[in-house]
Design a protein around this motif. Structure first.
Motif, PDB file in Angstrom:
ATOM      1  N   PHE A  24       7.729  -7.956  46.707  1.00 54.42           N
ATOM      2  CA  PHE A  24       7.743  -6.763  45.857  1.00 54.42           C
ATOM      3  C   PHE A  24       8.559  -7.178  44.637  1.00 54.42           C
ATOM      4  CE2 PHE A  24       7.506  -5.360  50.265  1.00 54.42           C
ATOM      5  CZ  PHE A  24       6.395  -4.538  50.241  1.00 54.42           C
ATOM      6  N   GLY A  25       7.915  -7.315  43.484  1.00 51.16           N
ATOM      7  CA  GLY A  25       8.617  -7.980  42.384  1.00 51.16           C
ATOM      8  C   GLY A  25       8.596  -7.261  41.054  1.00 51.16           C
ATOM      9  N   ILE A  26       9.515  -7.715  40.180  1.00 48.82           N
ATOM     10  CA  ILE A  26       9.575  -7.172  38.809  1.00 48.82           C
ATOM     11  C   ILE A  26       8.312  -7.609  38.052  1.00 48.82           C
ATOM     12  CG2 ILE A  26      12.103  -7.061  38.619  1.00 48.82           C
ATOM     13  CD1 ILE A  26      11.987  -9.817  37.186  1.00 48.82           C
ATOM     14  N   VAL A  54      15.975 -12.194  44.427  1.00 45.86           N
ATOM     15  CA  VAL A  54      15.925 -13.339  43.503  1.00 45.86           C
ATOM     16  C   VAL A  54      16.960 -13.114  42.392  1.00 45.86           C
ATOM     17  CG1 VAL A  54      14.410 -14.575  41.896  1.00 45.86           C
ATOM     18  CG2 VAL A  54      13.477 -13.601  43.999  1.00 45.86           C
ATOM     19  N   PHE A  55      17.818 -14.078  42.168  1.00 41.51           N
ATOM     20  CA  PHE A  55      18.897 -13.829  41.207  1.00 41.51           C
ATOM     21  C   PHE A  55      19.409 -15.108  40.546  1.00 41.51           C
ATOM     22  CE2 PHE A  55      23.062 -12.523  39.651  1.00 41.51           C
ATOM     23  CZ  PHE A  55      22.766 -11.270  39.130  1.00 41.51           C
ATOM     24  N   THR A  56      19.611 -15.010  39.225  1.00 44.65           N
ATOM     25  CA  THR A  56      20.313 -16.050  38.462  1.00 44.65           C
ATOM     26  C   THR A  56      21.447 -15.354  37.711  1.00 44.65           C
ATOM     27  OG1 THR A  56      18.239 -17.266  38.121  1.00 44.65           O
ATOM     28  CG2 THR A  56      20.058 -17.827  36.659  1.00 44.65           C
ATOM     29  N   PRO A  57      22.706 -15.793  37.866  1.00 43.85           N
ATOM     30  CA  PRO A  57      23.784 -15.138  37.108  1.00 43.85           C
ATOM     31  C   PRO A  57      23.489 -15.180  35.612  1.00 43.85           C
ATOM     32  CG  PRO A  57      24.672 -16.674  38.733  1.00 43.85           C
ATOM     33  CD  PRO A  57      23.190 -16.890  38.714  1.00 43.85           C
ATOM     34  N   TYR A 116      16.344 -22.357  35.921  1.00 42.11           N
ATOM     35  CA  TYR A 116      16.897 -22.496  37.274  1.00 42.11           C
ATOM     36  C   TYR A 116      16.117 -21.659  38.288  1.00 42.11           C
ATOM     37  CZ  TYR A 116      20.988 -24.620  35.023  1.00 42.11           C
ATOM     38  OH  TYR A 116      21.819 -25.429  34.299  1.00 42.11           O
ATOM     39  N   GLY A 117      15.760 -20.452  37.861  1.00 45.00           N
ATOM     40  CA  GLY A 117      14.993 -19.586  38.754  1.00 45.00           C
ATOM     41  C   GLY A 117      13.676 -20.250  39.138  1.00 45.00           C
ATOM     42  N   ARG A 118      13.060 -20.875  38.168  1.00 46.18           N
ATOM     43  CA  ARG A 118      11.784 -21.555  38.417  1.00 46.18           C
ATOM     44  C   ARG A 118      11.956 -22.670  39.459  1.00 46.18           C
ATOM     45  NH1 ARG A 118       7.021 -22.580  35.972  1.00 46.18           N
ATOM     46  NH2 ARG A 118       7.507 -21.082  34.353  1.00 46.18           N
ATOM     47  N   GLU A 129      24.865 -15.817  32.837  1.00 52.50           N
ATOM     48  CA  GLU A 129      25.186 -16.955  31.951  1.00 52.50           C
ATOM     49  C   GLU A 129      24.259 -18.149  32.168  1.00 52.50           C
ATOM     50  OE1 GLU A 129      27.042 -15.751  34.372  1.00 52.50           O
ATOM     51  OE2 GLU A 129      28.208 -17.268  35.444  1.00 52.50           O
ATOM     52  N   HIS A 130      23.512 -18.129  33.279  1.00 57.60           N
ATOM     53  CA  HIS A 130      22.619 -19.270  33.556  1.00 57.60           C
ATOM     54  C   HIS A 130      21.149 -18.929  33.358  1.00 57.60           C
ATOM     55  CE1 HIS A 130      25.936 -21.625  34.867  1.00 57.60           C
ATOM     56  NE2 HIS A 130      26.218 -20.859  35.903  1.00 57.60           N
ATOM     57  N   ARG A 131      20.872 -17.717  32.880  1.00 56.98           N
ATOM     58  CA  ARG A 131      19.467 -17.307  32.780  1.00 56.98           C
ATOM     59  C   ARG A 131      18.727 -18.067  31.679  1.00 56.98           C
ATOM     60  NH1 ARG A 131      20.040 -10.855  34.096  1.00 56.98           N
ATOM     61  NH2 ARG A 131      20.849 -11.246  36.180  1.00 56.98           N
ATOM     62  N   HIS A 177       5.698  -9.270  35.528  1.00 55.81           N
ATOM     63  CA  HIS A 177       5.474 -10.506  34.768  1.00 55.81           C
ATOM     64  C   HIS A 177       6.063 -11.778  35.384  1.00 55.81           C
ATOM     65  CE1 HIS A 177       3.696  -7.935  31.859  1.00 55.81           C
ATOM     66  NE2 HIS A 177       4.845  -7.274  31.683  1.00 55.81           N
ATOM     67  N   TYR A 178       7.224 -11.688  35.988  1.00 57.43           N
ATOM     68  CA  TYR A 178       7.917 -12.908  36.408  1.00 57.43           C
ATOM     69  C   TYR A 178       7.099 -13.746  37.395  1.00 57.43           C
ATOM     70  CZ  TYR A 178      11.733 -15.951  37.853  1.00 57.43           C
ATOM     71  OH  TYR A 178      12.506 -17.039  38.121  1.00 57.43           O
ATOM     72  N   TYR A 179       6.522 -13.101  38.422  1.00 61.45           N
ATOM     73  CA  TYR A 179       5.913 -13.868  39.512  1.00 61.45           C
ATOM     74  C   TYR A 179       4.484 -14.325  39.216  1.00 61.45           C
ATOM     75  CZ  TYR A 179      10.090 -12.351  41.820  1.00 61.45           C
ATOM     76  OH  TYR A 179      11.413 -12.147  42.123  1.00 61.45           O
ATOM     77  N   LEU A 180       3.851 -13.716  38.210  1.00 64.90           N
ATOM     78  CA  LEU A 180       2.499 -14.159  37.844  1.00 64.90           C
ATOM     79  C   LEU A 180       2.543 -15.638  37.448  1.00 64.90           C
ATOM     80  CD1 LEU A 180       1.050 -11.206  35.720  1.00 64.90           C
ATOM     81  CD2 LEU A 180       1.000 -11.549  38.187  1.00 64.90           C
TER      82      LEU A 180
END
Ligand SMILES: CC(C)(COP(=O)(O)OP(=O)(O)OC[C@H]1O[C@@H](n2cnc3c(N)ncnc32)[C@H](O)[C@@H]1OP(=O)(O)O)[C@@H](O)C(=O)NCCC(=O)NCCS
Length: 374
Positions: A84-86, A50-53, A61-63, A55-57, A88-91
Motif C-alpha cells: 500500500f504505497g504513496i 519505507v523510510f529515508t531520513p 538510497y531508497g532505490r 537529510e539523505h533523501r 508515483h514512487y513504486y511505479l
C-alpha cells in the motif's frame, strides 16, 4: 555500502542500507504473506514502513534498498510483491495499481434498520476468535487481493487491539455468523469518506455469513453508532460484501475511489510460477466457454521472458515460451493488472483475444490490510 537484512518480531524483516559510520541511511520492513488470487494462494513480499531520513533523501538510497528487497523476493521464490504505497514512487520499481478502494455509506436518519429475530450481538471476546477466523476464511477464499490470515496474524498485537472494537453476531446456537470492527486508523478512510468520516461510525472490516447475518450486523452497528452519537455508517468494504448489500438495499450509497499511481499495488516477481498457480482458475473459466471444445494457443512475449498459454479440452497449460514471434506483447507491469482483474486485457483479433478475455476477467479485487500500519 552494505545492505543488512535483520529479522524482527512477528516474522518481519528490516532491510537497511548502512553507511560507513554504521548508521542506517534508508530502510523498509519486509514481510512474507500469502494472498489469494482467485482460488489460488500466492506468496507475496509485502513492503512497508519505507523510510529515508530527510537529510539523505533524493540520493538514490531508497532505490538501493528497494532493489535489494526485490532481489531477495525473487531469490526466495515469492510470486508477487504487494504494498500500500504513496503515489508515483513504486511505479518506478515496476509496481502497478491493482485495486480500487470501496465503501458504502448509509445515513441512519433516512432509514429504519430492522432487528433480525434469532440473532443476537455481543462485543467480541477471545473465545469468538475461531468463529471470526472461519468467517474471514470463507469470505476471502476466492477474493483476489485478500490476505490469508493464520492464527499468528490474528494474534499480532495490532490485530488483537483492533478486535477490542469488534462485535459478533451469533445465532440461537451461539455460532458466530457475523463480525464487524469499527474505528481504526486506515489512511484510505480519508480518501473515500472525507465528507462523512467524522460524523459516521467507520467500519473498516465486516463479514456476514449470509444476507440475514449481514442484516443482523447492520442492526448491531446501528446501535453502536447511536450510542456513540454518530448519524451513519461508513463501511470500507467492496460492493459485493453482504453488509454493503444490506446497506445499499436500505438506500446506502456505494463508492469507489483510487489513489492515482498509488494505493494497493502489486508487481510480478516470478512470472511462470505465478501463472502456473493460476492455471486452476484459467481452466475453470474456460470450462464454460468455447475453449472447452476448441483448442487454443497464445504466444505471449513479456519483459520477464516468453510464455505459452494454451488450452486443450478446457484445461489450460502454462509453459515457458520459445521463439520471438508473439501473438501478444505485454509488460509484466501491465499483466499484473489483468491478473487482478483491475482492467480487461486489450483487444486481440479472433479466438486468441477471446481466450485472453476469458482467462483474465474483471474482478472486484480487495484487500483488508491485516495491520493498520501497513
Ligand atoms: C519515499 C522515500 C522513502 C524515498 O527515499 P529516497 O531515498 O529519497 O529515494 P531515492 O533517492 O532512491 O529516489 C528514487 C526515485 O524516487 C523518486 N522519489 C523520491 N521520493 C519520492 C516521493 N515521495 N514520491 C514520489 N517519488 C519520489 C526520486 O525522485 C527518484 O526518482 P528518479 O530515480 O527518477 O530520480 C523518502 O522520501 C521518505 O522516507 N519519505 C517519507 C516516508 C514515506 O512516504 N514512505 C513511503 C511510504 S509508502
Amino acid at each position: 555500502m552494505p545492505i543488512v537484512f535483520q529479522p524482527q518480531k512477528d516474522g518481519m524483516e528490516r532491510v537497511a542500507l548502512v553507511g560507513e559510520d554504521g548508521r542506517e541511511l534508508s530502510w523498509l520492513i519486509l514481510l512474507c504473506q500469502r494472498i489469494h488470487i482467485g482460488r489460488a494462494t500466492v506468496r507475496a513480499g509485502i513492503v512497508g514502513h519505507v523510510f529515508t531520513p530527510e537529510e539523505h533523501r533524493k540520493k538514490g538510497y531508497g532505490r538501493v534498498v528497494m532493489l535489494a528487497t526485490l532481489d531477495a523476493m525473487a531469490q526466495r521464490g515469492y510470486e508477487i510483491g504487494f504494498l500500500f504505497g504513496i503515489p508515483h514512487y513504486y511505479l518506478k520499481h515496476g509496481y502497478s495499481v491493482v485495486e480500487h478502494y470501496y465503501a458504502t455509506v448509509l445515513e441512519l436518519g433516512r432509514c429504519k434498520v430492522e432487528e433480525v429475530s434469532g440473532l443476537k450481538s455481543d462485543r467480541y471476546c477471545p473465545a469468538d476468535l475461531p468463529g471470526v477466523m472461519r468467517l474471514y476464511d470463507s469470505y476471502s477464499r476466492r477474493r483476489t487481493g485478500a490476505f490469508v490470515r493464520d492464527r499468528d496474524l490474528w494474534s499480532l498485537e495490532s490485530s488483537r487491539k483492533a478486535l477490542e472494537r469488534c462485535l459478533c453476531v451469533k445465532n440461537s446456537g451461539g455460532k458466530v455468523v457475523g463480525y464487524a470492527k469499527w474505528d481504526g486508523k486506515f489512511f484510505y478512510t480519508r480518501l473515500i469518506g472525507r465528507d462523512c468520516m467524522e460524523r459516521m461510525l467507520v467500519v473498516p472490516e465486516a463479514v456476514g455469513a449470509n444476507a440475514r447475518a449481514a442484516q443482523g450486523l447492520l442492526f448491531a452497528l446501528a446501535g453502536v453508532a447511536r450510542a456513540e452519537g454518530r448519524d451513519g455508517i461508513l463501511f470500507l468494504g467492496p460492493p459485493d460484501n453482504a453488509l454493503s448489500i444490506a446497506m445499499y438495499n436500505l438506500g446506502g450509497q456505494n463508492r469507489r475511489a483510487i489513489v492515482p499511481s498509488g494505493g494497493a499495488q502489486a508487481k510480478i516477481v516470478n512470472l511462470i510460477p505465478l501463472l502456473k498457480k493460476l492455471r486452476g482458475d484459467f481452466s475453470a473459466r474456460c470450462e464454460g466457454s468455447i475453449f472447452r471444445r476448441e483448442p487454443i494457443s497464445v504466444r505471449v512475449g513479456t519483459d520477464m521472458g516468453p510464455v505459452d498459454l494454451s488450452a486443450i479440452g478446457g484445461k489450460v497449460r502454462v509453459a515457458p515460451g520459445r521463439g520471438r514471434k508473439f501473438d501478444w506483447k505485454v509488460t509484466a507491469q501491465e499483466l499484473i493488472r489483468y491478473i487482478f482483474g483491475f482492467c480487461p486485457p486489450p483487444e486481440l483479433p479472433g479466438a486468441k483475444g477471446l481466450f485472453l478475455k476469458t482467462i483474465f476477467p474483471r474482478q472486484i479485487a480487495h484487500s483488508w490490510a491485516p495491520d493498520e500500519m501497513i
